[in-house]
Design a protein around this motif. Structure first.
Motif, short mmCIF file in Angstrom:
data_model
loop_
_atom_site.label_atom_id
_atom_site.label_comp_id
_atom_site.label_asym_id
_atom_site.label_seq_id
_atom_site.Cartn_x
_atom_site.Cartn_y
_atom_site.Cartn_z
N ILE A 37 0.67 -1.35 -0.07
CA ILE A 37 -0.13 -0.05 0.02
C ILE A 37 0.84 1.29 0.05
O ILE A 37 0.40 2.23 -0.55
N SER A 38 2.08 0.98 0.60
CA SER A 38 2.96 2.41 0.86
C SER A 38 3.80 2.74 -0.39
O SER A 38 4.11 3.60 -0.80
N GLY A 39 3.46 1.81 -1.66
CA GLY A 39 4.32 2.09 -2.99
C GLY A 39 5.01 0.93 -3.48
O GLY A 39 5.43 0.00 -2.52
N GLU A 40 5.38 1.33 -4.49
CA GLU A 40 5.88 0.10 -5.29
C GLU A 40 7.39 0.02 -4.91
O GLU A 40 7.99 -1.14 -4.71
N ALA A 41 8.12 1.02 -4.45
CA ALA A 41 9.41 1.24 -4.15
C ALA A 41 9.57 0.52 -2.62
O ALA A 41 10.54 -0.59 -2.36
N ALA A 42 8.61 0.70 -1.80
CA ALA A 42 8.55 0.16 -0.52
C ALA A 42 8.35 -1.20 -0.71
O ALA A 42 9.24 -2.28 0.16
N LEU A 43 7.51 -1.93 -1.41
CA LEU A 43 7.25 -3.36 -1.64
C LEU A 43 8.45 -3.99 -2.28
O LEU A 43 8.65 -5.05 -1.83
N GLU A 44 8.83 -3.35 -3.25
CA GLU A 44 10.23 -4.11 -4.01
C GLU A 44 11.28 -4.12 -2.88
O GLU A 44 12.09 -5.04 -2.83
N GLY A 45 11.48 -2.96 -2.02
CA GLY A 45 12.47 -3.13 -1.02
C GLY A 45 12.23 -4.32 -0.12
O GLY A 45 13.40 -5.06 0.55
N PHE A 46 10.98 -4.36 0.42
CA PHE A 46 10.73 -5.59 1.26
C PHE A 46 10.75 -6.81 0.67
O PHE A 46 11.27 -7.97 1.25
N LEU A 47 10.57 -7.15 -0.68
CA LEU A 47 10.56 -8.34 -1.49
C LEU A 47 12.04 -8.49 -1.32
O LEU A 47 12.50 -9.82 -1.42
N ARG A 48 12.93 -7.58 -1.78
CA ARG A 48 14.51 -7.79 -1.91
C ARG A 48 15.03 -8.41 -0.52
O ARG A 48 15.88 -9.17 -0.52
N TRP A 49 14.36 -7.56 0.44
CA TRP A 49 14.91 -8.28 1.91
C TRP A 49 14.57 -9.71 2.35
O TRP A 49 15.39 -10.18 3.02
N THR A 50 13.35 -10.01 1.61
CA THR A 50 12.94 -11.31 2.08
C THR A 50 13.65 -12.60 1.18
O THR A 50 13.14 -13.61 1.58
N ASP A 51 14.44 -11.98 0.18
CA ASP A 51 14.72 -13.16 -0.86
C ASP A 51 16.01 -13.71 -0.25
O ASP A 51 17.11 -13.47 -0.90
N ASN A 52 15.79 -14.41 0.76
CA ASN A 52 17.16 -15.14 1.25
C ASN A 52 16.66 -16.39 1.82
O ASN A 52 15.42 -16.61 1.83
N ALA A 53 17.78 -17.38 2.08
CA ALA A 53 17.35 -18.61 2.38
C ALA A 53 16.56 -18.71 3.77
O ALA A 53 15.70 -19.74 4.03
N LEU A 54 16.62 -17.95 4.89
CA LEU A 54 15.91 -17.93 5.93
C LEU A 54 14.76 -17.52 5.82
O LEU A 54 13.83 -18.26 6.34
N PHE A 55 14.16 -16.75 4.85
CA PHE A 55 12.73 -16.67 4.73
C PHE A 55 12.27 -17.59 3.80
O PHE A 55 11.01 -17.75 3.95
N LYS A 56 12.98 -18.24 2.91
CA LYS A 56 12.40 -19.55 2.35
C LYS A 56 12.22 -20.67 2.99
O LYS A 56 11.27 -21.20 2.94
N PHE A 57 12.98 -20.64 4.31
CA PHE A 57 12.79 -21.67 5.06
C PHE A 57 11.50 -21.40 5.99
O PHE A 57 10.70 -22.19 6.34
#
Length: 111
Positions: A37-57
């Protein structure tokens, strides 16, 4: 006093704990949706932050919790609406099998 080693008691506890853990996950989920809701840039930053093995697990763990809770809920509904009280141990095994199968299928597809 219930027999705490009985499969139906263990299924009861697992169903309750999975429900509590899913409820604890909801604020994080709503926060993540708020990023969209905050915007595309905020969502993209969050998605990049979650793109690691810990979040996949953690994602796999979430699917396991959902599968366990769903299978346990279906077991309870079968007890309530179908009256299958004589086959409770079979229903516990079936619900555990469904949850494990869903977890394995998701794990094989994640990557």
């Amino acid at each position: 006093m219930p027999d705490r080693r009985h499969p139906t008691y263990v299924a009861f506890v697992i169903h309750r704990v999975s429900g509590l853990l899913l409820a604890l996950f909801l604020p994080l989920h709503f926060w993540a949706l708020g990023q969209a809701i905050s915007g595309e840039a905020a969502l993209e930053g969050f998605l990049r932050w979650t793109d690691n093995a810990l979040f996949k697990f953690a994602e796999w763990g979430l699917v396991v919790l959902l599968a366990v809770h769903l299978a346990g809920g279906l077991r309870v509904m079968a007890l309530e609406f179908l009256g299958w009280r004589a086959r409770q141990k079979d229903m516990v095994a079936a619900s555990a099998g469904v949850a494990i199968a869903a977890a394995i299928l998701f794990l094989l597809n994640v990557g």
